[in-house]
Design an enzyme around this catalytic site. Structure first.
Site, PDB file in Angstrom:
ATOM      1  N   HIS A  86       0.689  -1.222  -0.085  1.00 22.55           N
ATOM      2  CA  HIS A  86       0.022   0.142   0.013  1.00 22.55           C
ATOM      3  C   HIS A  86       0.709   1.140   0.088  1.00 22.55           C
ATOM      4  O   HIS A  86       0.296   2.461  -0.300  1.00 22.55           O
ATOM      5  CB  HIS A  86      -1.042   0.029   1.173  1.00 22.55           C
ATOM      6  CG  HIS A  86      -1.786  -1.075   1.322  1.00 22.55           C
ATOM      7  ND1 HIS A  86      -2.811  -1.342   0.265  1.00 22.55           N
ATOM      8  CD2 HIS A  86      -2.127  -2.108   2.111  1.00 22.55           C
ATOM      9  CE1 HIS A  86      -3.694  -2.254   0.639  1.00 22.55           C
ATOM     10  NE2 HIS A  86      -3.240  -2.790   1.924  1.00 22.55           N
TER      11      HIS A  86
HETATM   12  N1  ZLM Z   1      -9.189   2.594  11.551  1.00 25.91           N
HETATM   13  N2  ZLM Z   1      -5.170  -1.084  16.654  1.00 25.91           N
HETATM   14  C1  ZLM Z   1      -3.886  -3.993   5.440  1.00 25.91           C
HETATM   15  C2  ZLM Z   1      -4.281  -2.738   5.910  1.00 25.91           C
HETATM   16  C3  ZLM Z   1      -5.621  -2.157   6.443  1.00 25.91           C
HETATM   17  C4  ZLM Z   1      -8.916   2.580   7.597  1.00 25.91           C
HETATM   18  C5  ZLM Z   1     -10.524   2.221   9.692  1.00 25.91           C
HETATM   19  C6  ZLM Z   1      -8.102   1.926  12.719  1.00 25.91           C
HETATM   20  C7  ZLM Z   1      -7.715  -2.019  10.804  1.00 25.91           C
HETATM   21  C8  ZLM Z   1      -7.353  -1.980  12.166  1.00 25.91           C
HETATM   22  C9  ZLM Z   1      -5.098  -0.274  14.421  1.00 25.91           C
HETATM   23  C10 ZLM Z   1      -4.821  -0.872  18.130  1.00 25.91           C
HETATM   24  C11 ZLM Z   1      -2.249  -5.162   4.057  1.00 25.91           C
HETATM   25  C12 ZLM Z   1      -8.802   1.211   7.270  1.00 25.91           C
HETATM   26  C13 ZLM Z   1      -9.572   1.545  10.878  1.00 25.91           C
HETATM   27  C14 ZLM Z   1      -8.845   1.208  13.991  1.00 25.91           C
HETATM   28  C15 ZLM Z   1      -9.019   4.267   9.565  1.00 25.91           C
HETATM   29  C16 ZLM Z   1      -7.615  -1.563   8.611  1.00 25.91           C
HETATM   30  C17 ZLM Z   1      -4.624   0.003  15.643  1.00 25.91           C
HETATM   31  C18 ZLM Z   1      -7.787  -2.790  14.301  1.00 25.91           C
HETATM   32  C19 ZLM Z   1      -6.531  -1.785  14.828  1.00 25.91           C
HETATM   33  O1  ZLM Z   1      -7.007  -2.521  17.101  1.00 25.91           O
HETATM   34  C20 ZLM Z   1      -6.423  -1.956  16.225  1.00 25.91           C
HETATM   35  C21 ZLM Z   1      -5.443   0.343  18.697  1.00 25.91           C
HETATM   36  C22 ZLM Z   1      -5.874  -1.150  13.891  1.00 25.91           C
HETATM   37  C23 ZLM Z   1      -6.264  -1.276  12.390  1.00 25.91           C
HETATM   38  C24 ZLM Z   1      -7.920  -2.852  12.996  1.00 25.91           C
HETATM   39  N3  ZLM Z   1      -6.998  -1.185   9.647  1.00 25.91           N
HETATM   40  C25 ZLM Z   1      -8.247  -3.019   9.940  1.00 25.91           C
HETATM   41  N4  ZLM Z   1      -8.390  -2.800   8.521  1.00 25.91           N
HETATM   42  C26 ZLM Z   1      -7.494  -0.849   7.276  1.00 25.91           C
HETATM   43  C27 ZLM Z   1      -6.040  -0.859   6.859  1.00 25.91           C
HETATM   44  C28 ZLM Z   1      -2.567  -4.129   5.111  1.00 25.91           C
HETATM   45  O2  ZLM Z   1      -2.640  -6.445   4.608  1.00 25.91           O
HETATM   46  O3  ZLM Z   1      -2.659  -5.286   2.849  1.00 25.91           O
HETATM   47  C29 ZLM Z   1      -0.814  -5.139   3.742  1.00 25.91           C
HETATM   48  C30 ZLM Z   1       0.259  -5.398   4.819  1.00 25.91           C
HETATM   49  N5  ZLM Z   1      -7.643   0.680   7.390  1.00 25.91           N
HETATM   50  O4  ZLM Z   1      -9.980   0.631   7.082  1.00 25.91           O
HETATM   51  C31 ZLM Z   1      -9.533   3.143   8.700  1.00 25.91           C
HETATM   52  C32 ZLM Z   1     -10.187   3.291   7.323  1.00 25.91           C
HETATM   53  C33 ZLM Z   1      -8.167   3.507  10.734  1.00 25.91           C
HETATM   54 ZN    ZN Z   2      -3.870  -7.324   3.378  1.00 22.81          ZN
END
Ligand code: ZLM
Ligand code: ZN
Ligand code: CA
Length: 393
Positions: free
Chosen positions: A146
């Site tokens: 990404h």
């Molecule tokens: N929020 N903590 C895949 C990348 C996926 C963006 C919605 C953050 C999470 C996720 C972070 C501990 C690859 C989004 C999500 C909550 C804005 C995503 C920190 C849980 C946690 O518990 C968590 C406090 C966090 C982040 C879930 N983020 C799930 N999905 C995605 C990014 C990367 O696998 O493709 C390659 C390595 N982000 O959906 C938000 C819109 C941030």
């Molecule tokens: Zn992924």
């Protein structure tokens, strides 16, 4: 110990460093670099290092990272400290600059070293392929698809894949990039949007309103202008929850087989994100370790030089299973390693079920409902074949 011997006639190299694996994104962050340690311990317990060239990777230099990333971004990344992160309970997603410091891409201790080691791992793998010293080079610490030229995104800060492909382009006329992570490989697609020397293919869950990053529709095939050489060179395979091994394998072989015939790549870069496995903390598919591994086996069967990268994967025991199994496929030992995880494997207690191939029921409480109709999958294949009519080398 399991009769694992060096494959005759070709070389597999394994690139990793224990230093990278010691970094932490934060207590409950889904990305756990420690899964790389668990993978290596399983690979070692099965005796696979005897069949490979094993390299401890170095950190990539600033100049190497600068081949893709902007100096402004790198300068900030190399100096940003966890203290710069806003502690705003009301707004935990608030970033500082360049999309850094929110909850997806936190600033953590040793961040720049972690990023340069991940890139170093993929660059070393690319050099072994370019110089014809390896036939398959394994970089489980890479695959961070990404990251953009000037910003971090979705747990990725440095796009090691783009850097590795740029290295391959010095020797190979055409590189095929394949991405089986459950997320869309947007950063790699964007980086090579305007060239016909790289074709990108991503298989992913596509549900723009609810699933990250929201791009990668079937109709997105690169620049719309026919004068642009990159036109038709981005392939997207949008999928829904619950896809099975049988469907995925058929789709993968049909699409990659046709691309191989039409595009005639000279090397393959395969991102093996393990978040497409059943029971992943963030993923939504019903793939088993065998189905995921079948993609690696099929790519290997094409007989082209290949780098395999890691990527996502948020249930560490399953990440280790898949990447250990795929390492065995690379060295051609997949029919010889026992299904039962060796008793002497470190952290054996993490593998609740002692098999390398858990059933869907063992991977999660209730398998996801399959929302991919065979009719829709046939439409996807037809659209991809249509795109490829414009591509020939
Ligand atoms: N929020 N903590 C895949 C990348 C996926 C963006 C919605 C953050 C999470 C996720 C972070 C501990 C690859 C989004 C999500 C909550 C804005 C995503 C920190 C849980 C946690 O518990 C968590 C406090 C966090 C982040 C879930 N983020 C799930 N999905 C995605 C990014 C990367 O696998 O493709 C390659 C390595 N982000 O959906 C938000 C819109 C941030
Ligand atoms: Zn992924
Ligand atoms: Ca993908």
């Amino acid at each position: 110990e399991y009769g694992i011997v060096r494959p005759k006639g070709y070389t597999v190299s394994y690139h990793a460093t224990p230093e990278m694996e010691k970094h932490h994104f934060g207590q409950t962050h889904p990305m756990k670099p420690w899964r790389l340690t668990l993978t290596k311990s399983l690979v070692t317990a099965y005796g696979m290092p005897f069949a490979m060239d094993n390299y401890v990777t170095r950190e990539a230099t600033y100049e190497e990272l600068n081949a893709f990333h902007s100096s402004d971004y790198l300068d900030y990344l190399s100096t940003a400290a966890p203290e710069d992160q806003p502690r705003d309970i009301e707004n935990p997603d608030k970033e500082v600059k360049y999309n850094l410091g929110g909850s997806d891409c936190p600033l953590f201790h040793g961040l720049y070293n972690y990023c340069s080691m991940s890139a170093g791992c993929s660059l070393d793998a690319a050099r072994k392929i370019s110089s014809n010293q390896s036939d398959i080079a394994i970089a489980w610490g890479g695959g961070l698809h990404h990251a953009k030229r000037y910003e971090a995104s979705g747990f990725c800060y440095i796009n090691d894949i783009v850097l590795a492909i740029l290295q391959l382009l010095r020797t190979f006329p055409r590189v095929l990039y394949i991405d089986i992570d459950v997320h869309h490989g947007d950063g790699v697609e964007e980086a090579f949007f305007s060239t016909d020397r790289v074709m990108t293919v991503s298989f992913h869950k596509y549900h723009p309103e609810t699933f990250f990053p929201g791009t990668g529709a079937l109709e997105d095939n690169g620049p719309k202008s026919e004068n642009n050489p990159g036109a038709h060179h981005a392939i997207n395979v949008p999928l829904q929850d619950g896809i099975t091994d049988e469907q995925y394998e058929a789709l993968f072989e049909s699409i990659i087989g046709t691309i191989n015939e039409r595009y005639r790549p000279s090397a393959i870069a395969l991102q093996c994100g393990a978040d497409s496995l059943a029971g992943d903390r963030l993923g939504r598919f019903n793939l088993r370790v065998q189905g995921h591994g079948a993609c690696v086996r099929y790519c290997k069967s094409l007989g082209l030089p290949m780098i395999v990268f890691g990527g996502g994967g948020y249930t560490p025991r399953n990440v280790a299973r898949a990447w250990a199994y795929e390492t065995s496929i690379a060295i051609g030992a997949d029919t010889r390693i026992p299904e039962t995880i060796p008793d002497h494997a470190p952290w054996r207690e993490h593998f609740i079920h002692d098999t390398l191939f858990p059933t869907l029921e063992q991977s999660m409480n209730e398998p996801r409902h399959n929302r991919n109709s065979d009719k829709r999958l046939r439409e996807i294949v037809a659209h991809v074949h249509e795109q490829l009519r414009f591509v020939s080398h």
